[in-house]
Design an enzyme around this catalytic site. Structure first.
Site, PDB file in Angstrom:
ATOM      1  N   SER A 183      -0.097  12.559   2.728  1.00  0.00           N
ATOM      2  CA  SER A 183       0.624  12.712   3.986  1.00  0.00           C
ATOM      3  C   SER A 183      -0.255  12.286   5.163  1.00  0.00           C
ATOM      4  CB  SER A 183       1.127  14.154   4.122  1.00  0.00           C
ATOM      5  OG  SER A 183       2.087  14.272   5.131  1.00  0.00           O
TER       6      SER A 183
ATOM      7  N   ASP B  51       6.712  12.966   0.622  1.00  0.00           N
ATOM      8  CA  ASP B  51       5.383  13.493   0.914  1.00  0.00           C
ATOM      9  C   ASP B  51       4.636  13.895  -0.358  1.00  0.00           C
ATOM     10  OD1 ASP B  51       3.208  15.101   1.850  1.00  0.00           O
ATOM     11  OD2 ASP B  51       4.309  15.476   3.699  1.00  0.00           O
TER      12      ASP B  51
END
Length: 345
Positions: free
Chosen positions: A34, A149
């Protein structure tokens, strides 16, 4: 170097890298999830200074424009294409295999329910896949995979660096406890309405955590949000929040807490602990992901611990507070300095 997921808290990665370089360490490999993938990617490309200069200058208005909001986008309200375009400009079209520092960006294949380690291809496309917070930022589709993510299943991706010949592994987790000494063990509770005296005890503990969280926030020296307690508590606010003195008495609530001076102590504390009705969809999703990430991180690092772990509290800033780079960089510097000192480096 292992850089974890956590939205705007990921600016702390920049501070961590700065401290390591100042102490003479050479980074020989980076893995990130991320925001950790974003900072890791620009670092591996030798563009961290350019990215940092840009991030430090962002205002809140500019951040909202860059987030590229859309109510019609499937899978999330944020397209994030403008951010990725800017990051791509900074990277200059770099590919992962051409980077001077080996780099891995971790994403999650939501259909296959497995990790995807990007170790080849355009850096910005790998970053785009890794930052796609479920329900917030639209997923990325690469070669038939629907990617979100990487923090969903690997918030602090140590495994991609396991085979690297290095003197030590430094990991930065952005999912730390909200207060020092807080515990994550299960709490046995009753769904029956309990006497007010028990509420007082619970809120006293909560107030202590609020105070400890504010001590952490005071490192950055700014407000986190207008609804939160000020970093520098004035005497009246300290009286209301003093965990050793909380009672049912109707103590005044200072305006600095946004309170009504006629409201009592318990109501004041309740105002600091948001009710479910006050939590927006994005906040609820982020809080849920942070809760899950903290647990997954503990389990995964128990079997593969780093040599040095830097832990950033999960409530240091909100996930989308990307206008607060300077504060989080400074927090990352301080926490990394403390962790290295404690580890003897």
């Amino acid at each position: 170097m292992v850089l974890g997921s956590g939205g705007a808290r990921g600016y702390a990665h920049i501070g961590a890298i700065e401290v390591l370089r100042e102490r003479g360490f050479e980074i020989v490999a980076i893995a990130g999830t991320s925001m950790g993938a974003l900072v890791g990617g620009v670092t591996a490309a030798g563009k961290l200074d350019d990215y940092t200069e840009w991030a430090r200058g962002l205002s809140q208005r500019e951040v909202w424009r860059l987030l590229d909001l859309s109510i019609t986008s499937p899978g999330g309200a944020i397209r994030a294409e403008r951010i990725i375009q800017k990051v791509g400009d900074i990277l200059g079209g770099a590919t992962i295999e051409s980077l001077p520092i080996p780099f891995t960006a971790v994403a999650t294949d939501i259909n296959a329910r497995r990790e995807v380690w990007f170790q080849q291809g355009p850096v910005e496309r790998a970053i785009r896949a890794s930052i796609a917070i479920p329900g917030v930022i639209t997923p990325a589709v690469i070669n038939g995979r629907v990617l979100v993510d990487g923090g969903l299943i690997n918030p602090v991706p140590i495994e991609p660096t396991a085979a690297v010949d290095a003197d030590l592994t430094v990991a930065v987790s952005l999912s730390g406890m909200r207060a020092a000494g807080a515990t994550a063990t299960p709490v046995k509770a009753s769904s029956e309405q309990r006497p007010r005296e028990e509420w007082t005890t619970r809120l006293r503990r909560g107030a202590s955590e609020v105070l400890e969280s504010e001590r952490v926030r005071s490192i950055t020296g700014r407000f986190a949000h207008t609804r939160e307690v000020p970093d520098a508590l004035d005497p009246a606010a300290a009286t209301v929040l003093d965990s050793a003195r909380l009672t049912d008495a109707a103590l005044p609530v200072p305006e600095s807490l946004g309170g009504d001076p006629t409201v009592g102590t318990l109501a004041a504390i309740d105002a600091l602990v948001r009710a479910p009705a006050d939590i927006g969809l994005v906040d609820l999703l982020n809080m849920s992901l942070e809760t899950m990430s903290a647990l997954i991180s503990r389990f995964r690092m128990a079997s593969n611990p780093p040599d040095v772990l830097v832990t950033v509290p999960s409530n240091a800033v909100r996930t989308l507070d990307f206008h607060r780079a300077a504060e989080m960089i400074e927090l990352g510097r301080q926490l990394t300095t403390e962790s290295l000192d404690q580890a003897g480096y």
